[in-house]
Design a protein around this motif. Structure first.
Motif, PDB file in Angstrom:
ATOM      1  N   VAL A 196      -1.692   4.488  -6.130  1.00 34.92           N
ATOM      2  CA  VAL A 196      -2.045   4.922  -7.576  1.00 34.92           C
ATOM      3  C   VAL A 196      -2.882   3.903  -8.085  1.00 34.92           C
ATOM      4  O   VAL A 196      -4.569   4.005  -7.238  1.00 34.92           O
ATOM      5  N   LEU A 197      -2.858   2.490  -7.753  1.00 34.89           N
ATOM      6  CA  LEU A 197      -3.155   1.726  -8.026  1.00 34.89           C
ATOM      7  C   LEU A 197      -4.187   1.750  -6.789  1.00 34.89           C
ATOM      8  O   LEU A 197      -5.529   1.441  -6.990  1.00 34.89           O
ATOM      9  N   GLU A 198      -3.899   1.601  -5.782  1.00 35.24           N
ATOM     10  CA  GLU A 198      -5.248   1.428  -4.618  1.00 35.24           C
ATOM     11  C   GLU A 198      -5.535   2.373  -4.691  1.00 35.24           C
ATOM     12  O   GLU A 198      -7.275   2.927  -4.255  1.00 35.24           O
ATOM     13  N   GLU A 199      -5.571   3.539  -4.743  1.00 34.72           N
ATOM     14  CA  GLU A 199      -6.271   4.697  -4.873  1.00 34.72           C
ATOM     15  C   GLU A 199      -7.276   5.162  -6.241  1.00 34.72           C
ATOM     16  O   GLU A 199      -8.832   5.133  -6.281  1.00 34.72           O
ATOM     17  N   LEU A 200      -6.998   4.109  -7.450  1.00 33.49           N
ATOM     18  CA  LEU A 200      -8.471   3.983  -8.001  1.00 33.49           C
ATOM     19  C   LEU A 200      -9.191   2.692  -7.723  1.00 33.49           C
ATOM     20  O   LEU A 200      -9.881   1.803  -8.585  1.00 33.49           O
TER      21      LEU A 200
END
Length: 581
Positions: free
Chosen positions: A28-32
């Protein structure tokens, strides 16, 4: 099959459940658009009446979180239960009164776990996000995700709400906070299933789905902050819909200001006799067509009340006004004051970040152009920041042979008498098709240059011609070149990618930890190494690949998740200049 036992046993699939949460949080962090540095742990407190030999369990055991960290946790839980605010709450229905003791205990475990982790957070410069607590067999289990404070500091977020009431929700402070809440809600829901963690693959929502949920949750923050009430609507989807619409062929470019219509900071140009409801997105889009750079749509998140603007005396620290700026079709951003809290392109939310860390830029610039002074770097950095602020796309290339290249490419651009590049000059010439060519000291030799160069592995059809042109040119020459590319959609890239310095000792320790790791504790060093592939030399890559082969060959444990690792190879751009002690 070899069975690996654990002393701090709660249920058979605790390892795979925790690993799934950690993988989801990092994804999720990478997606953001943030670094995917996150660690998950489970803390279990023995339920009353259980005769389990462990009063507290931690998963994973014997890693970063020693059991001593939770000494006194059961006593803290009981104290919190006894003084819980719900003890004096009486509900009007029998079911709620029946469930109240369970709610109190679940909440009390969460509060006690957060208190126990507070000293760890300070000592390790991380922030712990604690999810809901659920009972699994003999334990009340809290799921925790920890993120480095350095990650949180990189992205704009709201400060604590001024004069806040603990009984009032003011929304999330930032998109990362909303995202971690969404991850933990997903984990808490999964904890209520039979044997959580047994069917880990596909059991939880994907990281893309979690990001959408987080963005919608975060978009409730403006409404909660200005009206102190929750609005049951999907504002995120509404804004995406408005951003997608055209009006008589024109793209919607304008702003919504989320604010209480009675706020004295508003200077109304016109008021609508009947407010325009958000249930009418086409109507809102038509109103947006009337907005101009100096006039905004005034809304409280439920209705649009007219056209106006915030007056100059408004204090952004009150957090009672938020702006949604529609920048292009399918492209908008959320701001509070000057802080950009969220950007959304084509319905995909992302964090706003500066083009690069300034210290990283300075370090990389000195490595590429060692004869440049600190004043040279500061001048270039100031010009780059100005370039980013311009309303059009552009590219500036810094080259150590700029004068010679300007002559070579004279038929593909406009040469000028060597002139120090200023903001005024950059503003005039960067709007011309082509590239501005300067040397490492900020002297401009040409503009409107059409670059040449051969295609390479870093070119991508996902990006436009300006970006790929910069990649081809920089990668096709032996001379040191740096391209700063600002695309039409305001995406900023520096080619080659600027990388911070890395510590030799940290690299060596991480490699050694990975070489000695088991299937149970390999993830932490593996993830660090995977994120720092650029920094390894040939000998270190051989060691790492041998460790990967060894781990791949180990037998699987029951109900475990094992993430294989792509083999390592030295990066052609890596040299000792990137390393410090």
């Amino acid at each position: 099959m070899t069975r690996i036992t654990t002393d701090l046993f709660m249920w058979p699939y605790q390892y795979s459940f925790r690993a799934s949460v950690e993988v989801l949080a990092r994804g999720v962090l990478e997606e953001l658009g943030a670094p995917g540095f996150a660690n998950a742990l489970l803390v279990g407190v023995r339920a009353p009446g259980s005769d389990n030999r462990n009063a507290v369990c931690v998963e994973p055991e014997k890693e970063r979180w020693p059991l001593d960290l939770f000494a006194g946790l059961p006593e803290s839980v009981e104290s919190t239960v006894a003084g819980h605010k719900l003890q004096n709450m009486f509900y009007g229905d029998e079911a709620s009164m029946r469930d109240k003791p369970e709610w109190i205990r679940q909440d009390s475990v969460g509060v006690a776990v957060a208190l126990a982790l507070a000293p760890f957070d300070v000592a390790n410069d991380v922030t712990s996000f604690c999810g809901g607590v659920r009972r699994v067999d003999d334990f009340y289990v809290a799921t925790v995700v920890q993120i480095p404070n350095a990650t949180l500091a990189r992205f704009p977020a709201l400060p604590p709400f001024p004069n806040s009431d603990e009984n009032q929700s003011y929304g999330y402070r930032g998109l990362i906070q909303a995202a971690m809440s969404a991850v933990l809600k997903e984990a808490t829901t999964h904890l209520t299933t039979p044997e959580p963690g047994r069917d880990s693959y596909g059991a939880m929502r994907s990281r893309k789905e979690i990001v959408q949920i987080a963005a919608n949750g975060f978009l409730a923050t403006p409404v909660l902050s200005i009206g102190h009430r929750y609005v049951e609507s999907d504002i995120f989807a509404f804004l995406n819909l408005v951003a997608s619409m055209v009006y008589e062929g024109a793209k919607g470019v304008g702003r919504l200001v989320f604010i209480d219509q009675e706020n004295p900071s508003i200077d109304f140009l016109i008021r609508f006799r009947e407010p325009v409801p958000f249930t009418e997105p086409r109507w809102i889009r038509k109103v947006l067509q009337m907005a101009a750079p100096e006039v905004d749509i005034i809304t409280d998140g439920r209705h649009a009340y007219g056209l106006g603007k915030l007056q100059g005396f408004h204090d952004e620290n009150t957090q009672d006004a938020f702006t949604v700026a529609f920048l292009d079709q399918h492209y908008w951003e959320l701001k509070c004051g000057q802080s950009i809290l969220l950007r959304c392109r084509m319905g995909i939310p992302e964090l706003f970040k500066e083009f690069t860390d300034q210290q990283t830029f300075k370090d990389s610039y000195h490595r590429m152009f060692p004869d440049s002074s600190d004043d040279d770097v500061a001048r270039i950095l100031e010009l780059v920041q100005f370039q980013i602020s311009l309303p059009h796309g552009s590219m500036v290339v810094v080259s150590d042979d700029a004068q010679r290249e300007a002559i070579r490419l004279a038929k593909q651009g406009t040469l000028i008498v060597p002139t120090p590049l200023s903001k005024v000059l950059l503003g005039r010439i960067s709007g011309i098709d082509g590239t501005v060519l300067v040397d490492p000291y900020g002297i401009c030799y040409a503009f409107g240059i059409i670059l040449d160069g051969e295609a390479n592995d870093e070119c991508t059809p996902a990006r436009g011609s300006r970006y790929n042109s910069g990649v081809r040119y920089v990668r096709s020459r032996l001379n040191k070149r740096l391209a700063i590319v600002v695309s039409e959609d305001r995406t900023v890239d520096v080619v080659p990618k600027l990388r911070p310095l890395a510590s030799r000792s940290v690299i060596e320790k991480s490699i050694s930890d990975f070489e000695s790791a088991s299937r149970k504790n390999y993830l932490r060093p593996r993830n660090w190494l995977d994120e720092h592939r650029f920094y390894f030399n040939n000998e270190q890559c051989i060691r790492l690949n041998n460790a990967v082969d060894r781990l791949d060959a180990l037998p699987y444990r029951d109900s475990s998740i094992y993430i294989s690792t792509k083999r390592f190879s030295p990066h052609p751009d890596m040299d000792d200049g990137y390393l410090v002690a």
